[in-house]
Design an enzyme around this catalytic site. Structure first.
Site, PDB file in Angstrom:
ATOM      1  N   LYS A  58       0.858  -1.184   0.000  1.00 30.78           N
ATOM      2  CA  LYS A  58       0.000   0.000   0.000  1.00 30.78           C
ATOM      3  C   LYS A  58       0.894   1.234   0.000  1.00 30.78           C
ATOM      4  O   LYS A  58       1.787   1.365   0.829  1.00 30.78           O
ATOM      5  CB  LYS A  58      -0.904   0.028   1.225  1.00 30.78           C
ATOM      6  CG  LYS A  58      -1.771   1.298   1.296  1.00 30.78           C
ATOM      7  CD  LYS A  58      -2.496   1.437   2.616  1.00 30.78           C
ATOM      8  CE  LYS A  58      -3.287   2.748   2.650  1.00 30.78           C
ATOM      9  NZ  LYS A  58      -3.897   3.021   3.973  1.00 30.78           N
ATOM     10  N   GLN A  59       0.625   2.147  -0.931  1.00 28.82           N
ATOM     11  CA  GLN A  59       1.452   3.341  -1.045  1.00 28.82           C
ATOM     12  C   GLN A  59       0.604   4.525  -1.491  1.00 28.82           C
ATOM     13  O   GLN A  59      -0.394   4.354  -2.195  1.00 28.82           O
ATOM     14  CB  GLN A  59       2.585   3.098  -2.069  1.00 28.82           C
ATOM     15  CG  GLN A  59       3.566   4.224  -2.228  1.00 28.82           C
ATOM     16  CD  GLN A  59       4.259   4.587  -0.932  1.00 28.82           C
ATOM     17  OE1 GLN A  59       3.796   5.480  -0.218  1.00 28.82           O
ATOM     18  NE2 GLN A  59       5.348   3.882  -0.603  1.00 28.82           N
TER      19      GLN A  59
END
Length: 359
Positions: free
Chosen positions: A239-240
């Site tokens: 997740k970014q």
């Protein structure tokens, strides 16, 4: 939403997003989302059979089932941002059951929230939607506020309450990042041994990353390296935040300072100023897409139209870059449930629309 609705929503200023062809790494070199993604990418790996089963469960749940894409509802903000501040716009979400209901009614692949929230309803819902237990948090009750991710429970406890996956955050670039890397790497090893999938929130945190009026916490080169470290400690999904600019390494190496190592081809050959190619550089650092990249939805503006626009635009960029989906929380739960469901469905419509392909 169909293709024409999506194009109309984003308007003429964003029409280039739909016709753009990437000028960097060709999509043929990427491990792209597909109905056989678990077979193609994870089956040859060291993941045990139970982990493969749980990964397949996540990819086969919700409206995006069988596509290789994922839409996840994350509601850990009750700890990360304080419960009152997070749930004041819609107090029904003080009750964790409504968090799970939103994820189910919104057609999500999984629901990500805290130990306590999922444990309180696990016997009722663990078999109805994959649980993603967030292992660590930054809490804001300590005075003065500090910023550090600390473990809130054990991997074994997540397994006991029926989780299909565990998640964690590392603040890369912070003074505490070395300890967090060790903690999370050990936790992910245990999670895989117990058959759970792993998701890593790869966030940057260092005041020095803000320089000359620019915030390099959302720079493609720095977030890309965070992704690369996250994939190295065997996160299955990364997740970014969606990148908004580039040149973090270059800016932090100006003057007498020395930070990391970089090659200028990062900016000229591996990425450029186009938002799709900025995001593609993040995908490259996830082992060319072997770990799926999901971008975060960000804060709610309080304006329903703007939230919808921002969420759909992020989804288009992520999909065309070669990403795996979106993880959107505040934009969906800080509004009436029916409107939250509609926003989640609009995001999913981007990934279901075959006319929107990888650039």
């Amino acid at each position: 939403m169909n293709y024409d609705d999506i194009v109309t929503l984003l308007g003429k200023d964003n029409e280039y997003l739909f016709s753009y062809t990437s000028k960097t790494i060709d999509k043929s070199l990427l491990h792209l989302p597909s109905p056989t993604f678990v077979d193609d990418v994870f089956a040859p790996s060291n993941r045990v059979n139970q982990t493969l089963r749980n990964l397949q469960l996540i990819y086969n749940t919700g409206r995006l089932a069988g596509t290789g894409y994922v839409s996840i509802l994350p509601v850990d903000q009750g700890i990360e941002h304080s419960a009152g501040a997070s749930f004041a716009p819609n107090p029904i979400y003080f009750d964790p059951e409504n968090i799970v209901k939103l994820a189910i009614e919104g057609g999500c692949n999984a629901v990500a929230t805290t130990f306590g929230a999922l444990a309180s309803v696990s016997r009722k819902y663990a078999h109805k939607i994959p649980f993603l237990v967030k292992l660590n948090h930054n809490e804001l009750l300590t005075y003065p506020n500090k910023f550090d991710q600390v473990m809130f429970g054990s991997v074994r406890d997540a397994w006991n309450l029926g989780a299909a996956a565990v998640g964690a955050t590392i603040y890369f670039g912070s003074e505490e990042s070395d300890r967090q890397i060790v903690e999370v790497a050990k936790a992910f090893e245990e999670a895989h041994s117990l058959g759970m999938a792993t998701v890593l929130w790869c966030y940057l945190r260092n005041n020095a990353f803000k320089k000359d009026g620019k915030d390099y916490h959302v720079s493609a080169d720095l977030t890309g390296q965070a992704n690369h470290i996250g994939t190295t400690i065997q996160a299955d999904i990364i997740k970014q935040k969606l990148p908004e600019l580039n040149g973090g390494y270059e800016a932090l190496n100006m003057g007498n300072s020395s930070y990391g190592k970089f090659d200028k081809r990062i900016y000229t050959e591996l990425s450029n100023d186009n938002p799709i190619d900025l995001c593609r550089y993040q995908v490259l650092n996830c082992y060319m897409g072997r770990a799926g990249l999901i971008n975060s939805g960000g804060a709610s503006s309080g304006d329903e139209s703007k939230d919808l626009f921002d969420a759909v635009r992020t989804a288009v960029i992520n999909k065309r870059a070669g990403g795996t989906g979106l993880i959107s929380g505040r934009k969906s739960f800080q509004k009436p449930m029916k409107d939250g469901v509609a926003l989640l469905n609009a995001i999913q419509d981007v990934y279901l629309e075959t006319k929107i392909d990888v650039a």
